[in-house]
Design a protein around this motif. Structure first.
Motif, PDB file in Angstrom:
ATOM      1  N   TYR A  70      26.750 -35.086  -9.243  1.00 24.25           N
ATOM      2  CA  TYR A  70      27.705 -34.381  -8.381  1.00 24.25           C
ATOM      3  C   TYR A  70      28.988 -35.195  -8.270  1.00 24.25           C
ATOM      4  CZ  TYR A  70      26.566 -37.432  -4.318  1.00 24.25           C
ATOM      5  OH  TYR A  70      26.401 -38.483  -3.456  1.00 24.25           O
ATOM      6  N   GLY A  71      30.028 -34.498  -7.764  1.00 26.10           N
ATOM      7  CA  GLY A  71      31.320 -35.148  -7.648  1.00 26.10           C
ATOM      8  C   GLY A  71      32.102 -35.056  -8.952  1.00 26.10           C
ATOM      9  N   SER A  72      33.057 -35.953  -9.134  1.00 26.16           N
ATOM     10  CA  SER A  72      33.848 -35.960 -10.372  1.00 26.16           C
ATOM     11  C   SER A  72      33.083 -36.666 -11.485  1.00 26.16           C
ATOM     12  CB  SER A  72      35.192 -36.656 -10.134  1.00 26.16           C
ATOM     13  OG  SER A  72      34.982 -38.013  -9.771  1.00 26.16           O
ATOM     14  N   PRO A  73      33.378 -36.351 -12.746  1.00 29.17           N
ATOM     15  CA  PRO A  73      32.613 -36.920 -13.860  1.00 29.17           C
ATOM     16  C   PRO A  73      32.574 -38.446 -13.869  1.00 29.17           C
ATOM     17  CG  PRO A  73      33.954 -35.095 -14.630  1.00 29.17           C
ATOM     18  CD  PRO A  73      34.348 -35.340 -13.207  1.00 29.17           C
ATOM     19  N   ASP A  74      33.660 -39.082 -13.479  1.00 34.39           N
ATOM     20  CA  ASP A  74      33.707 -40.543 -13.478  1.00 34.39           C
ATOM     21  C   ASP A  74      33.812 -41.107 -12.068  1.00 34.39           C
ATOM     22  OD1 ASP A  74      33.689 -40.878 -16.363  1.00 34.39           O
ATOM     23  OD2 ASP A  74      35.721 -40.039 -16.320  1.00 34.39           O
ATOM     24  N   GLY A  75      33.306 -40.352 -11.082  1.00 34.04           N
ATOM     25  CA  GLY A  75      33.450 -40.752  -9.693  1.00 34.04           C
ATOM     26  C   GLY A  75      32.187 -41.297  -9.081  1.00 34.04           C
ATOM     27  N   GLU A  78      28.836 -39.524 -22.973  1.00 30.77           N
ATOM     28  CA  GLU A  78      28.645 -39.341 -21.536  1.00 30.77           C
ATOM     29  C   GLU A  78      28.828 -37.887 -21.118  1.00 30.77           C
ATOM     30  OE1 GLU A  78      29.876 -43.554 -22.315  1.00 30.77           O
ATOM     31  OE2 GLU A  78      30.616 -41.573 -22.921  1.00 30.77           O
ATOM     32  N   GLN A  79      29.864 -37.227 -21.627  1.00 31.47           N
ATOM     33  CA  GLN A  79      30.116 -35.856 -21.215  1.00 31.47           C
ATOM     34  C   GLN A  79      29.071 -34.903 -21.763  1.00 31.47           C
ATOM     35  OE1 GLN A  79      32.355 -35.066 -18.848  1.00 31.47           O
ATOM     36  NE2 GLN A  79      31.295 -33.080 -18.884  1.00 31.47           N
ATOM     37  N   GLN A  80      28.605 -35.155 -22.983  1.00 32.03           N
ATOM     38  CA  GLN A  80      27.533 -34.310 -23.535  1.00 32.03           C
ATOM     39  C   GLN A  80      26.283 -34.379 -22.653  1.00 32.03           C
ATOM     40  OE1 GLN A  80      29.642 -36.220 -25.256  1.00 32.03           O
ATOM     41  NE2 GLN A  80      29.464 -35.878 -27.492  1.00 32.03           N
ATOM     42  N   HIS A  99      13.725 -36.523  -6.781  1.00 29.67           N
ATOM     43  CA  HIS A  99      14.949 -36.052  -7.424  1.00 29.67           C
ATOM     44  C   HIS A  99      16.100 -37.005  -7.128  1.00 29.67           C
ATOM     45  CE1 HIS A  99      17.242 -32.778  -9.403  1.00 29.67           C
ATOM     46  NE2 HIS A  99      18.256 -33.342  -8.756  1.00 29.67           N
ATOM     47  N   PHE A 100      16.884 -37.303  -8.199  1.00 24.71           N
ATOM     48  CA  PHE A 100      18.085 -38.121  -8.092  1.00 24.71           C
ATOM     49  C   PHE A 100      19.298 -37.251  -8.389  1.00 24.71           C
ATOM     50  CE2 PHE A 100      14.734 -41.114  -8.780  1.00 24.71           C
ATOM     51  CZ  PHE A 100      15.119 -42.285  -8.132  1.00 24.71           C
ATOM     52  N   ASP A 101      20.195 -37.124  -7.412  1.00 21.85           N
ATOM     53  CA  ASP A 101      21.470 -36.453  -7.623  1.00 21.85           C
ATOM     54  C   ASP A 101      22.508 -37.565  -7.778  1.00 21.85           C
ATOM     55  OD1 ASP A 101      23.131 -34.294  -7.993  1.00 21.85           O
ATOM     56  OD2 ASP A 101      23.489 -33.955  -5.870  1.00 21.85           O
ATOM     57  N   LEU A 102      22.706 -37.976  -9.018  1.00 23.96           N
ATOM     58  CA  LEU A 102      23.487 -39.166  -9.329  1.00 23.96           C
ATOM     59  C   LEU A 102      24.988 -38.904  -9.261  1.00 23.96           C
ATOM     60  CD1 LEU A 102      21.288 -39.902 -12.411  1.00 23.96           C
ATOM     61  CD2 LEU A 102      21.468 -41.503 -10.514  1.00 23.96           C
ATOM     62  N   SER A 103      25.753 -39.953  -9.052  1.00 21.25           N
ATOM     63  CA  SER A 103      27.200 -39.839  -9.217  1.00 21.25           C
ATOM     64  C   SER A 103      27.486 -39.536 -10.688  1.00 21.25           C
ATOM     65  CB  SER A 103      27.889 -41.136  -8.816  1.00 21.25           C
ATOM     66  OG  SER A 103      27.587 -42.175  -9.747  1.00 21.25           O
ATOM     67  N   GLY A 104      28.668 -38.957 -10.959  1.00 20.49           N
ATOM     68  CA  GLY A 104      29.041 -38.721 -12.348  1.00 20.49           C
ATOM     69  C   GLY A 104      29.029 -39.991 -13.164  1.00 20.49           C
ATOM     70  N   THR A 105      29.457 -41.091 -12.558  1.00 24.28           N
ATOM     71  CA  THR A 105      29.468 -42.383 -13.251  1.00 24.28           C
ATOM     72  C   THR A 105      28.059 -42.825 -13.617  1.00 24.28           C
ATOM     73  OG1 THR A 105      31.492 -43.094 -12.136  1.00 24.28           O
ATOM     74  CG2 THR A 105      30.084 -44.819 -13.020  1.00 24.28           C
ATOM     75  N   GLN A 136      33.574 -49.072  -4.732  1.00 24.53           N
ATOM     76  CA  GLN A 136      34.071 -50.433  -4.938  1.00 24.53           C
ATOM     77  C   GLN A 136      32.928 -51.369  -5.300  1.00 24.53           C
ATOM     78  OE1 GLN A 136      35.942 -51.293  -1.172  1.00 24.53           O
ATOM     79  NE2 GLN A 136      37.190 -49.434  -1.232  1.00 24.53           N
ATOM     80  N   PRO A 137      33.243 -52.511  -5.931  1.00 24.08           N
ATOM     81  CA  PRO A 137      32.190 -53.500  -6.194  1.00 24.08           C
ATOM     82  C   PRO A 137      31.561 -53.969  -4.878  1.00 24.08           C
ATOM     83  CG  PRO A 137      34.172 -54.001  -7.443  1.00 24.08           C
ATOM     84  CD  PRO A 137      34.550 -52.919  -6.469  1.00 24.08           C
ATOM     85  N   PRO A 138      30.242 -54.214  -4.838  1.00 27.71           N
ATOM     86  CA  PRO A 138      29.345 -54.239  -5.994  1.00 27.71           C
ATOM     87  C   PRO A 138      28.671 -52.905  -6.297  1.00 27.71           C
ATOM     88  CG  PRO A 138      28.202 -55.078  -4.086  1.00 27.71           C
ATOM     89  CD  PRO A 138      29.601 -54.758  -3.628  1.00 27.71           C
ATOM     90  N   PHE A 139      28.877 -51.860  -5.449  1.00 25.81           N
ATOM     91  CA  PHE A 139      28.290 -50.558  -5.772  1.00 25.81           C
ATOM     92  C   PHE A 139      28.920 -49.983  -7.038  1.00 25.81           C
ATOM     93  CE2 PHE A 139      27.491 -49.903  -0.968  1.00 25.81           C
ATOM     94  CZ  PHE A 139      26.231 -50.474  -1.068  1.00 25.81           C
ATOM     95  N   SER A 140      30.227 -50.043  -7.132  1.00 22.15           N
ATOM     96  CA  SER A 140      30.971 -49.647  -8.331  1.00 22.15           C
ATOM     97  C   SER A 140      30.604 -48.255  -8.835  1.00 22.15           C
ATOM     98  CB  SER A 140      30.757 -50.688  -9.440  1.00 22.15           C
ATOM     99  OG  SER A 140      31.204 -51.959  -9.026  1.00 22.15           O
ATOM    100  N   SER A 141      30.386 -47.327  -7.917  1.00 24.69           N
ATOM    101  CA  SER A 141      30.088 -45.919  -8.213  1.00 24.69           C
ATOM    102  C   SER A 141      28.719 -45.704  -8.859  1.00 24.69           C
ATOM    103  CB  SER A 141      31.170 -45.299  -9.105  1.00 24.69           C
ATOM    104  OG  SER A 141      32.438 -45.352  -8.479  1.00 24.69           O
ATOM    105  N   LEU A 142      27.939 -46.751  -9.064  1.00 21.70           N
ATOM    106  CA  LEU A 142      26.588 -46.601  -9.622  1.00 21.70           C
ATOM    107  C   LEU A 142      25.621 -46.341  -8.466  1.00 21.70           C
ATOM    108  CD1 LEU A 142      26.648 -49.385 -12.348  1.00 21.70           C
ATOM    109  CD2 LEU A 142      26.710 -46.891 -12.701  1.00 21.70           C
TER     110      LEU A 142
END
Length: 281
Positions: free
Chosen positions: A55-60, A152-154, A135-141, A76-82
């Motif tokens: 969810y969110g933006s593809p690289d967000g 990544e986009q595929q 279930h994991f609803d991951l960030s786009g990153t 922001q680090p250390p989470f860094s969108s992961l």
């Protein structure tokens, strides 16, 4: 029963009781050991299956903070969108905020098969998040990080994936635990978001000791905070709290405890973040 049999019975009976006592003690010891939660490792060892979306933006970073209350820190680090939102089975009504998992996908041509470590920072309450056993609803990153480099986009275009996941230890090299004071805090009410816990990553209990209670009792007078929501813990003191504050943390998984002594200083401000000099191992 003959006299000789009675004599033998009187001789054997104490040993039977001793043997039974030993067996009971051994059973209790085994039960305690089998239910004890062991330390987590930094790499996944026991993998389970789950659904995965993004969810969110593809690289967000998904959303700006989400249900755990980490705010803009998620990008922001250390989470860094992961980061990831999770369904109710893993979210635990917010108790699992801050827990770390490795996820990997192997059943799509764009999957790299390499594990990616993510942190729970949000809740995903409906749809497949609720119907899947996990279930994991991951960030786009984070979702894209499971892909073969350049694909990544595929992978994001694949929709719902089946992934493997494993609980792991959190590891924030060079980071100490930080305390972000909630904007609504005042001298009689204190709320705080606890960030960047190494090891288990999640908390079972938080305690606070202010200068007044420490002086009156020569230390070790802890007031228990209540989980407000997500990673936010609160104390309705009823009387004015006297800084500095020490904060005691108990991990959810292993039960390990540590103290950040005088981490909230005199002149503390709502909305400010205060960094400790401690962290879990």
């Amino acid at each position: 029963m003959t006299t000789s049999h009675l004599s033998l019975y009187g001789f054997v009976t104490p040993y039977l009781f001793l043997l039974l006592s030993l067996l009971v003690s051994y059973f209790e010891l085994c039960v305690c050991f089998s239910t004890k939660r062991l330390s987590l490792t930094s790499t996944g060892t026991k993998w389970s299956s789950a659904g995965a979306t993004w969810y969110g933006s593809p690289d967000g970073a998904g959303s700006d903070g989400g249900a755990c209350g980490y705010g803009s820190a998620v990008s922001q680090p250390p989470f860094s969108s992961l980061i990831t939102a999770v369904g109710p089975s893993l979210y635990g009504s917010g108790k699992e905020c801050g827990a770390c998992y490795q996820v990997k996908c192997t059943n799509h041509q764009s999957c790299s098969g390499k594990p990616v470590r993510v942190v729970i920072t949000d809740s995903c309450p409906g749809g497949p998040c609720a119907s899947d056993s996990a279930h994991f609803d991951l960030s786009g990153t984070a979702f894209g990080a499971m892909a073969v480099p350049g694909q990544e986009q595929q992978l994001r275009d694949a929709g719902v994936l089946q992934v493997l996941y494993a609980r792991v230890a959190c590891d924030y090299p060079g980071r100490k635990i930080a305390f972000h004071v909630d904007q609504g805090s005042n001298p009689n009410y204190f709320a705080v978001v606890v960030e960047f816990e190494d090891g288990d990553g999640d908390l079972a209990a938080v305690g606070l000791e202010d200068a007044a209670s420490s002086t009156q009792t020569n230390g070790q007078q802890w007031r228990e905070l209540q989980q407000s929501w997500g990673a936010v813990w609160k104390l309705d003191a009823g009387t004015e709290l006297k800084p500095p504050f020490s904060i005691k943390l108990t991990s959810q998984y292993s039960g390990e405890t540590l103290v950040a002594k005088d981490v909230i200083p005199n002149g503390w401000q709502p909305g400010a973040t205060y960094r400790s000099v401690v962290n879990f191992q």
